[in-house]
Design a protein around this motif. Structure first.
Motif, PDB file in Angstrom:
ATOM      1  N   SER A  49       1.046   3.679   2.776  1.00  0.00           N
ATOM      2  CA  SER A  49       1.187   2.293   2.320  1.00  0.00           C
ATOM      3  C   SER A  49       1.433   2.196   0.811  1.00  0.00           C
ATOM      4  N   GLN A  50       1.168   3.274   0.063  1.00  0.00           N
ATOM      5  CA  GLN A  50       1.404   3.263  -1.375  1.00  0.00           C
ATOM      6  C   GLN A  50       2.895   3.394  -1.729  1.00  0.00           C
ATOM      7  N   SER A  51       3.699   3.685  -0.725  1.00  0.00           N
ATOM      8  CA  SER A  51       5.122   3.930  -0.978  1.00  0.00           C
ATOM      9  C   SER A  51       5.816   2.732  -1.624  1.00  0.00           C
ATOM     10  N   ILE A  52       5.491   1.522  -1.144  1.00  0.00           N
ATOM     11  CA  ILE A  52       6.154   0.328  -1.688  1.00  0.00           C
ATOM     12  C   ILE A  52       5.826   0.162  -3.167  1.00  0.00           C
ATOM     13  N   ASP A  53       4.521   0.269  -3.507  1.00  0.00           N
ATOM     14  CA  ASP A  53       4.130   0.149  -4.904  1.00  0.00           C
ATOM     15  C   ASP A  53       4.827   1.195  -5.769  1.00  0.00           C
ATOM     16  N   PHE A  54       4.922   2.408  -5.240  1.00  0.00           N
ATOM     17  CA  PHE A  54       5.554   3.471  -6.005  1.00  0.00           C
ATOM     18  C   PHE A  54       7.026   3.168  -6.251  1.00  0.00           C
ATOM     19  N   GLU A  55       7.696   2.635  -5.242  1.00  0.00           N
ATOM     20  CA  GLU A  55       9.118   2.331  -5.408  1.00  0.00           C
ATOM     21  C   GLU A  55       9.341   1.177  -6.389  1.00  0.00           C
ATOM     22  N   TYR A  56       8.406   0.228  -6.443  1.00  0.00           N
ATOM     23  CA  TYR A  56       8.517  -0.830  -7.453  1.00  0.00           C
ATOM     24  C   TYR A  56       8.365  -0.237  -8.859  1.00  0.00           C
TER      25      TYR A  56
END
Length: 272
Positions: A49-56
């Motif tokens: 679930s951390q993937s989205i934050d990382f991509e931002y």
């Protein structure tokens, strides 16, 4: 994104996002982005679930925000702050898009010019149809100035982007006929949309008598004389100015291969 049950090692998370593990280690060390959990074995794991934050975070980095700016936002995320960032970056992106469009236009023009030069003999004269073209002009007597002074003047008058399109000279037809080449009437460059507020005119569409000269500039009076003779022999009435432009200056190592194109408008029936 809702927290998942999928735990990823640093290597797995790095592979998923196509980044180097050292990037993740660095972000972890400075407290910008860290693994979500610590396993019984002592290893730390990222949650999917951390993937989205990382991509931002990656997106903001690609938009030239500093690590400090990204860190400041991530510590206190808020709608107002994000909207402010978005507005600024959208304006920067629009500017960059326009710049890239200008560069693309320049590259296409240079490609076309080089294709034209490839099979040219030392001299060529022909009649060509040309569309209307916006050009920037400046009256300038450059006969006694050096190249650096000309460049500085044009950079201030036009722009760097315009200079990349090429710098040409224009001279009145009367001077050409009288072989008075000591003083040109000015300089010009094909206009890039939105690049300059300098004086702009439209070179009209129609037929042009075009001469191509390969070699040093001291050969230009010769091609001009041949063009005037060609016009007389073929009953072509000429009008306006002669426009000169180098076609291949960036793609040659020997100035003897330099190609200059000269264009002089031919009067149509409505102008006679």
């Amino acid at each position: 994104m809702k927290k998942s049950n999928i735990q990823l090692t640093t290597a797995q998370f790095a592979k998923l996002h196509e980044v180097n593990k050292r990037t993740l280690h660095y972000y972890d060390n400075i407290g910008l982005f860290s693994p979500d959990t610590k396993g019984d074995n002592g290893y730390r794991y990222y949650d999917l679930s951390q993937s989205i934050d990382f991509e931002y975070i990656r997106m903001l980095k690609e938009l030239n925000m500093s690590i400090e700016e990204i860190e400041a936002y991530c510590k206190n995320p808020a709608a107002d702050s994000f909207l402010k960032i978005a507005d600024i970056k959208i304006k920067e992106i629009d500017i960059e898009i326009q710049k890239l469009k200008s560069i693309k236009k320049i590259l296409n023009v240079k490609k076309d010019n080089l294709a034209l030069c490839e099979n040219l003999l030392e001299q060529a004269i022909r009649v060509e149809e040309h569309p209307s073209e916006s050009i920037l002009i400046t009256p300038y007597d450059f006969s006694e100035d050096n190249i650096s002074e000309i460049f500085t003047y044009l950079k201030d008058t036009w722009s760097i982007e315009q200079i990349r399109m090429g710098i040409g000279g224009f001279i009145s037809l009367d001077k050409v006929i009288n072989e008075e080449f000591e003083k040109y009437d000015g300089l010009y460059t094909p206009a890039i949309s939105g690049c300059s507020s300098a004086k702009k005119i439209t070179k009209p569409k129609g037929r042009y008598l075009c001469g191509y000269q390969k070699g040093t500039w001291d050969k230009l009076p010769c091609i001009y004389k041949k063009m005037i003779d060609f016009a007389k022999q073929n009953n072509l009435a000429l009008v306006g100015y002669a426009y000169e432009m180098g076609l291949n200056e960036f793609a040659i190592s020997d100035f003897s291969q330099y190609v200059t194109k000269i264009m002089i408008q031919i009067k149509d029936n409505s102008q006679i």
